[in-house]
Write a protein that holds these residues in place. Structure first.
Motif, PDB file in Angstrom:
ATOM      1  N   LYS A 318       0.820  -1.215   0.000  1.00 38.23           N
ATOM      2  CA  LYS A 318       0.000   0.000   0.000  1.00 38.23           C
ATOM      3  C   LYS A 318       0.857   1.269   0.000  1.00 38.23           C
ATOM      4  CE  LYS A 318      -3.701  -2.382   2.474  1.00 38.23           C
ATOM      5  NZ  LYS A 318      -4.539  -2.430   3.700  1.00 38.23           N
ATOM      6  N   LYS A 319       2.011   1.179   0.636  1.00 39.72           N
ATOM      7  CA  LYS A 319       2.860   2.358   0.779  1.00 39.72           C
ATOM      8  C   LYS A 319       3.704   2.574  -0.471  1.00 39.72           C
ATOM      9  CE  LYS A 319       6.214   4.366   3.999  1.00 39.72           C
ATOM     10  NZ  LYS A 319       7.036   4.115   5.217  1.00 39.72           N
ATOM     11  N   GLN A 320       3.674   3.789  -0.994  1.00 37.18           N
ATOM     12  CA  GLN A 320       4.471   4.134  -2.172  1.00 37.18           C
ATOM     13  C   GLN A 320       5.833   4.638  -1.690  1.00 37.18           C
ATOM     14  OE1 GLN A 320       3.208   3.702  -5.282  1.00 37.18           O
ATOM     15  NE2 GLN A 320       5.158   4.199  -6.240  1.00 37.18           N
ATOM     16  N   ASP A 321       6.835   3.783  -1.699  1.00 40.47           N
ATOM     17  CA  ASP A 321       8.153   4.174  -1.213  1.00 40.47           C
ATOM     18  C   ASP A 321       9.222   3.722  -2.196  1.00 40.47           C
ATOM     19  OD1 ASP A 321       8.137   1.460  -0.875  1.00 40.47           O
ATOM     20  OD2 ASP A 321       8.234   1.500   1.313  1.00 40.47           O
ATOM     21  N   LYS A 324       9.107   0.033  -3.325  1.00 40.91           N
ATOM     22  CA  LYS A 324       8.111  -0.278  -4.341  1.00 40.91           C
ATOM     23  C   LYS A 324       8.567   0.206  -5.713  1.00 40.91           C
ATOM     24  CE  LYS A 324       3.110  -0.238  -5.057  1.00 40.91           C
ATOM     25  NZ  LYS A 324       1.792   0.158  -4.491  1.00 40.91           N
ATOM     26  N   MET A 325       9.243   1.343  -5.745  1.00 34.71           N
ATOM     27  CA  MET A 325       9.758   1.861  -7.019  1.00 34.71           C
ATOM     28  C   MET A 325      10.837   0.933  -7.585  1.00 34.71           C
ATOM     29  SD  MET A 325       9.949   5.939  -6.129  1.00 34.71           S
ATOM     30  CE  MET A 325      10.729   6.328  -7.690  1.00 34.71           C
TER      31      MET A 325
END
Length: 597
Positions: A318-321, A324-325
């Motif tokens: 859920k977290k865009q960090d 995730k990138m």
């Protein structure tokens, strides 16, 4: 004992000469009539023939006794009925196949009317529990793939239920290898109440003449530069999670390149006190386990499967960090590579094409590929079918999963038949192809991955070298997987040596002799004809619309089952019979052509 012995019949035990006599089979049969025997023979050496002869004699000795042959899957049940029941001239009208497809309303009637039953263990377990069958009526239980008799498997409960009310029945357990460790072997012995082990390795003197050479070729597949770059990029992302687990003392050390998902999940049981104070670490553990699983699929199976698991991981984050990138970069790089770019995929195709190029004059040559996961099976099949001269098909189990349905029993039988006929020349199978099924003669086995379980390893190897020399190629990606095959072989040899030497296993010494000591049956040899097979005898009472039984075999399947030399899959070639014994003659048979001296 409830059942009465036919004393006159028990003065002899009948041994069919329809097949060439093999001393090891004869010796095992003699012992299996009086002990609960675990028979461990390499694949293709006639365990089914041994079972058939034992069944034949208990059928003669106990006119009202019932004999049950249990096998772990429906296809195996159907196959064993045709193979085992069709060896010794047993009358078809006393036989019955019962699985979960058999209507419950019919099973009670079948137990009343029939005497020889071919069943899945779950069905027998249920019928014992519901009282549809009286355990005291069963005089002989044959257990196929006996190495499964561990834990809570139905084999264990069957024997436990029966012995609780009836110690007077004989157990014959069949397997290619009894277990992957001495502890597992002992568990099988305990659960099946075994009093004697008859084990033969391929080096045993009495079977050596029947063994064909199997050439093993372990191949360590090197990573390509593109593949290595993808893997290194992914390991960099995994390292962040590994460092977190080590920092918080959840793992003493953590190498992303070798970390196993099970090791990560075991943290929950091992570090409860830490997790109780730092509950947020639970998400890191779950995420790391998924990462390790994805890396395993990248190393062992395919790029496409790796992409699918990374996508599932991304969807769950859920977290865009930055993590995730970075994973998005990994999946983009994987997407830019063709699915068939996995080094193993390339090598698998090369090995098979090379085999067919060498065997251009032999249209009967067949190849079998083993792969543990269905997704990879379908990928391999698709890739092989793009190659000229290759006709590949998947061979998977009946259960459905979230990625698709399995094969019905009828579909499995059709695939086997088409493989034997040459419609397909390559079968790509999951573990369903490892156990027992008569796939036909296979010249090349390709193991797409090395398996740690020595039982599975032996079963895969046993698919080839039955009637002529065979070849086994084991593909392993460089790295941790490269040592798995040899470890599996070493484990197998160690267990066999331990059993042979009599160490580490304890057998039962309280197994009652069913035939009185005053009666010492002597062997009589007889060449037996087969009663005419009528499908209605074994299929008429099955519920409509159920899976195909062997009583509903196609014309193509029945072709080749007539006179002359017929391959039975039981360790020898069947000779044309000259003498026929009907059902009632079994109970009165006294004479034979020659006695065993």
């Amino acid at each position: 004992m409830k059942l009465e012995l036919d004393v006159q019949a028990a003065e002899t035990f009948l041994y069919p000469t329809n097949m060439a006599k093999r001393d090891y089979q004869f010796n095992i049969v003699q012992r299996a009539l009086f002990d609960n025997v675990l028979v461990a023979l390499p694949t293709g050496l006639g365990k089914t023939f041994i079972a058939a002869v034992v069944i034949l004699n208990f059928f003669r000795w106990y006119p009202k006794g019932k004999i049950v042959f249990v096998a772990p899957t429906k296809p195996l049940v159907a196959q064993q009925q045709m193979a085992c029941h069709g060896i010794c001239g047993l009358p078809w009208d006393v036989a019955c196949e019962m699985t979960g497809n058999t209507a419950k309303s019919r099973r009670g009637d079948e137990w009343e009317e029939k005497r020889i039953f071919y069943m899945t263990p779950q069905t027998l377990d249920n019928d014992l529990a519901t009282g549809d069958v009286d355990p005291k009526d069963i005089v002989c239980l044959v257990v196929d793939e006996a190495h499964r008799a561990t834990g809570n498997y139905a084999y264990c409960n069957i024997v436990s239920q029966m012995q609780a009310v009836n110690p007077y029945f004989r157990i014959l357990a069949l397997t290619a290898t009894p277990g992957s460790t001495s502890e597992r072997v002992q568990e099988v012995i305990d659960n099946l109440h075994i009093s004697l082990i008859e084990l033969r390795t391929e080096e045993a003197l009495d079977i050596r003449q029947y063994i064909h050479k199997k050439r093993e070729e372990p191949i360590v597949v090197s990573m390509t530069d593109d593949f290595r770059h993808l893997r290194d990029l992914y390991l960099d992302v995994m390292d962040e999670n590994c460092n977190t687990l080590v920092t918080h003392v959840l793992l003493p050390r953590c190498d992303a390149a070798t970390l196993h998902p099970f090791r990560v999940r075991s943290i929950y049981a091992e570090r409860k006190s830490i997790l109780a104070q730092k509950r947020w670490l639970g998400s890191t553990i779950n995420e790391t386990a998924k990462m390790a699983d994805a890396r395993h699929h990248l190393d062992t199976f395919s790029i496409k499967m790796f992409r699918a698991r990374i996508q599932e991981l991304l969807d769950s984050m859920k977290k865009q960090d930055s993590k995730k990138m970075k994973l998005a970069q990994v999946i983009n790089l994987a997407a830019s590579m063709p699915d068939e770019a996995h080094p193993k995929m390339i090598k698998c195709v090369d090995v098979i094409l090379d085999h067919f190029s060498r065997e251009t004059q032999d249209s009967s040559t067949r190849v079998m590929v083993f792969c543990s996961l269905r997704e990879a099976v379908h990928e391999i099949v698709d890739l092989l079918n793009q190659q000229e001269g290759v006709k590949a098909t998947p061979f998977i189990g009946q259960a459905s999963d979230k990625r698709g349905r399995g094969l019905t029993q009828k579909e499995q039988q059709e695939i086997i038949q088409k493989f034997k006929q040459g419609t397909y020349n390559v079968i790509v199978a999951t573990s369903i192809g490892e156990e027992g099924l008569d796939i036909g003669e296979v010249d090349l086995i390709v193991c797409y991955e090395a398996v740690k379980d020595s039982v599975r390893m032996l079963q895969r190897v046993g698919r080839t070298g039955r009637k002529r020399e065979g070849r086994i190629v084991v593909l392993m990606t460089e790295g941790p997987e490269s040592s798995v095959w040899q470890k599996s072989k070493d484990t197998y040899k160690g267990v066999q040596q331990t059993i042979t030497a009599g160490h580490s296993v304890t057998l039962f010494d309280d197994v009652p002799r069913l035939v009185p000591q005053s009666i010492k049956p002597t062997a009589h040899f007889e060449e037996l004809d087969q009663p005419e097979f009528e499908p209605a005898m074994i299929s008429s009472k099955k519920a409509a619309g159920k899976s195909q039984s062997h009583g509903e075999r196609s014309e193509e399947e029945e072709a080749g089952r007539g006179g002359g030399s017929v391959s039975t899959g039981c360790g020898a070639e069947r000779r044309p019979a000259t003498h026929r014994i009907e059902a009632h003659h079994y109970l009165q048979h006294r004479q034979s052509r020659r006695d065993y001296k």
